[in-house]
Design a protein around this motif. Structure first.
Motif, PDB file in Angstrom:
ATOM      1  N   TYR A  41       7.905  10.009  -5.149  1.00 41.50           N
ATOM      2  CA  TYR A  41       7.397   9.128  -4.099  1.00 41.50           C
ATOM      3  C   TYR A  41       8.803   8.805  -3.224  1.00 41.50           C
ATOM      4  O   TYR A  41       9.592   7.962  -4.007  1.00 41.50           O
ATOM      5  CB  TYR A  41       6.446   8.048  -4.229  1.00 41.50           C
ATOM      6  CG  TYR A  41       6.175   7.329  -2.800  1.00 41.50           C
ATOM      7  CD1 TYR A  41       5.405   7.648  -2.021  1.00 41.50           C
ATOM      8  CD2 TYR A  41       6.650   5.980  -3.017  1.00 41.50           C
ATOM      9  CE1 TYR A  41       5.082   7.025  -1.026  1.00 41.50           C
ATOM     10  CE2 TYR A  41       6.348   5.271  -1.777  1.00 41.50           C
ATOM     11  CZ  TYR A  41       5.550   5.951  -0.769  1.00 41.50           C
ATOM     12  OH  TYR A  41       5.273   5.133   0.514  1.00 41.50           O
ATOM     13  N   ALA A  42       8.692   8.889  -1.806  1.00 45.96           N
ATOM     14  CA  ALA A  42      10.079   8.648  -1.198  1.00 45.96           C
ATOM     15  C   ALA A  42       9.559   7.862  -0.079  1.00 45.96           C
ATOM     16  O   ALA A  42      10.521   7.612   0.859  1.00 45.96           O
ATOM     17  CB  ALA A  42      10.712   9.644  -0.787  1.00 45.96           C
ATOM     18  N   GLY A  43       8.128   7.262   0.093  1.00 48.11           N
ATOM     19  CA  GLY A  43       8.082   6.589   1.404  1.00 48.11           C
ATOM     20  C   GLY A  43       8.467   5.250   1.384  1.00 48.11           C
ATOM     21  O   GLY A  43       9.230   4.583   0.395  1.00 48.11           O
ATOM     22  N   GLU A  44       7.964   4.346   2.294  1.00 52.74           N
ATOM     23  CA  GLU A  44       8.345   3.076   2.583  1.00 52.74           C
ATOM     24  C   GLU A  44       7.460   2.023   1.551  1.00 52.74           C
ATOM     25  O   GLU A  44       6.095   2.325   1.025  1.00 52.74           O
ATOM     26  CB  GLU A  44       7.927   2.619   4.024  1.00 52.74           C
ATOM     27  CG  GLU A  44       8.657   3.086   5.053  1.00 52.74           C
ATOM     28  CD  GLU A  44      10.208   2.902   4.966  1.00 52.74           C
ATOM     29  OE1 GLU A  44      10.434   1.525   4.792  1.00 52.74           O
ATOM     30  OE2 GLU A  44      11.142   3.472   4.903  1.00 52.74           O
ATOM     31  N   VAL A  45       8.030   0.924   1.340  1.00 52.62           N
ATOM     32  CA  VAL A  45       7.344  -0.054   0.305  1.00 52.62           C
ATOM     33  C   VAL A  45       6.907  -1.371   1.260  1.00 52.62           C
ATOM     34  O   VAL A  45       7.929  -1.675   1.880  1.00 52.62           O
ATOM     35  CB  VAL A  45       8.071  -0.469  -0.859  1.00 52.62           C
ATOM     36  CG1 VAL A  45       7.512  -1.379  -1.595  1.00 52.62           C
ATOM     37  CG2 VAL A  45       8.409   1.060  -1.722  1.00 52.62           C
ATOM     38  N   PRO A  46       5.720  -1.746   1.166  1.00 53.06           N
ATOM     39  CA  PRO A  46       5.501  -2.751   1.884  1.00 53.06           C
ATOM     40  C   PRO A  46       6.402  -3.991   1.488  1.00 53.06           C
ATOM     41  O   PRO A  46       6.739  -4.206   0.314  1.00 53.06           O
ATOM     42  CB  PRO A  46       3.917  -3.236   1.630  1.00 53.06           C
ATOM     43  CG  PRO A  46       3.441  -1.997   1.336  1.00 53.06           C
ATOM     44  CD  PRO A  46       4.348  -1.271   0.541  1.00 53.06           C
ATOM     45  N   GLY A  54      -3.274  -9.340   1.414  1.00 53.49           N
ATOM     46  CA  GLY A  54      -2.834  -8.047   1.424  1.00 53.49           C
ATOM     47  C   GLY A  54      -3.686  -7.118   1.782  1.00 53.49           C
ATOM     48  O   GLY A  54      -4.731  -7.379   2.134  1.00 53.49           O
ATOM     49  N   ASP A  55      -3.159  -5.720   2.361  1.00 56.28           N
ATOM     50  CA  ASP A  55      -3.815  -4.874   2.699  1.00 56.28           C
ATOM     51  C   ASP A  55      -3.786  -3.594   1.768  1.00 56.28           C
ATOM     52  O   ASP A  55      -2.915  -3.015   1.959  1.00 56.28           O
ATOM     53  CB  ASP A  55      -3.320  -4.336   4.246  1.00 56.28           C
ATOM     54  CG  ASP A  55      -4.180  -3.039   4.886  1.00 56.28           C
ATOM     55  OD1 ASP A  55      -5.246  -2.960   4.129  1.00 56.28           O
ATOM     56  OD2 ASP A  55      -3.768  -2.631   5.809  1.00 56.28           O
ATOM     57  N   PRO A  56      -5.046  -3.506   1.295  1.00 53.00           N
ATOM     58  CA  PRO A  56      -4.917  -2.247   0.054  1.00 53.00           C
ATOM     59  C   PRO A  56      -5.009  -0.840   0.627  1.00 53.00           C
ATOM     60  O   PRO A  56      -4.822   0.180   0.202  1.00 53.00           O
ATOM     61  CB  PRO A  56      -5.939  -2.513  -0.715  1.00 53.00           C
ATOM     62  CG  PRO A  56      -7.047  -3.595  -0.128  1.00 53.00           C
ATOM     63  CD  PRO A  56      -6.227  -4.247   1.068  1.00 53.00           C
ATOM     64  N   SER A  57      -5.465  -1.155   2.031  1.00 49.35           N
ATOM     65  CA  SER A  57      -5.555   0.477   2.753  1.00 49.35           C
ATOM     66  C   SER A  57      -4.299   1.191   2.906  1.00 49.35           C
ATOM     67  O   SER A  57      -4.200   2.501   2.977  1.00 49.35           O
ATOM     68  CB  SER A  57      -6.143   0.165   4.007  1.00 49.35           C
ATOM     69  OG  SER A  57      -5.286  -0.318   5.065  1.00 49.35           O
ATOM     70  N   VAL A  58      -3.074   0.528   2.575  1.00 39.89           N
ATOM     71  CA  VAL A  58      -1.867   1.221   2.754  1.00 39.89           C
ATOM     72  C   VAL A  58      -1.725   2.170   1.437  1.00 39.89           C
ATOM     73  O   VAL A  58      -0.872   3.213   1.655  1.00 39.89           O
ATOM     74  CB  VAL A  58      -0.488   0.139   2.404  1.00 39.89           C
ATOM     75  CG1 VAL A  58      -0.596  -0.502   1.099  1.00 39.89           C
ATOM     76  CG2 VAL A  58       0.557   0.918   2.758  1.00 39.89           C
ATOM     77  N   LEU A  59      -2.382   2.139   0.441  1.00 41.32           N
ATOM     78  CA  LEU A  59      -2.546   2.813  -0.716  1.00 41.32           C
ATOM     79  C   LEU A  59      -3.098   4.143  -0.286  1.00 41.32           C
ATOM     80  O   LEU A  59      -2.726   5.385  -0.911  1.00 41.32           O
ATOM     81  CB  LEU A  59      -3.259   2.340  -1.769  1.00 41.32           C
ATOM     82  CG  LEU A  59      -2.750   1.220  -2.703  1.00 41.32           C
ATOM     83  CD1 LEU A  59      -3.647   0.383  -3.498  1.00 41.32           C
ATOM     84  CD2 LEU A  59      -1.248   1.577  -3.213  1.00 41.32           C
TER      85      LEU A  59
END
Length: 123
Positions: A41-46, A54-59
């Motif tokens: 994984y190379a994406g952004e991290v909250p 918190g917003d679990p929809s980011v998963l």
């Protein structure tokens, strides 16, 4: 074993630090990010979140939701009222950043908290 689970296990003993993103300190989001990066994984991290809420929809935007947990999967748990918590499933339990113990630990078996969802890297 999956690279994600191996990376989570390698972090056991790392001290807990809110918003921590490296082996000098991790929180549950930092632990999951570290483990997922080992899996590619190379994406952004909250960042900038509090211990509660918190917003679990980011998963859902970066992983695939699955019905049951296998080693390397991300667990979303309800650790307390209004408090969500992340961990990584291993072959014998799960790894998480324990704020009370002030370090990353592996616990045997399934989490003692309700599991709200399970996600996996690219199924």
């Amino acid at each position: 074993m999956s690279r994600v689970a191996e990376a989570a296990l390698a972090a056991v003993g790392t001290r807990f630090r809110l918003h921590g993103r490296g082996l000098d300190g991790l929180d549950c989001v930092g632990l999951v990010a570290l483990a997922l990066r080992a899996g590619g994984y190379a994406g952004e991290v909250p960042t900038g979140y509090s211990l509660r809420g918190g917003d679990p929809s980011v998963l859902d935007r970066v992983l695939v939701r699955v019905a049951s947990a296998a080693p390397g999967d991300v667990l979303l748990m309800a650790a307390g009222p209004g408090q969500i918590h992340l961990g990584i499933r291993t072959a014998t339990g799960f790894v998480h950043a324990d704020a009370g113990l002030r370090r990353v630990v592996e616990r045997p078996g399934m989490p003692p908290w309700p599991i709200l969802g399970v996600w996996r890297m690219g199924v």
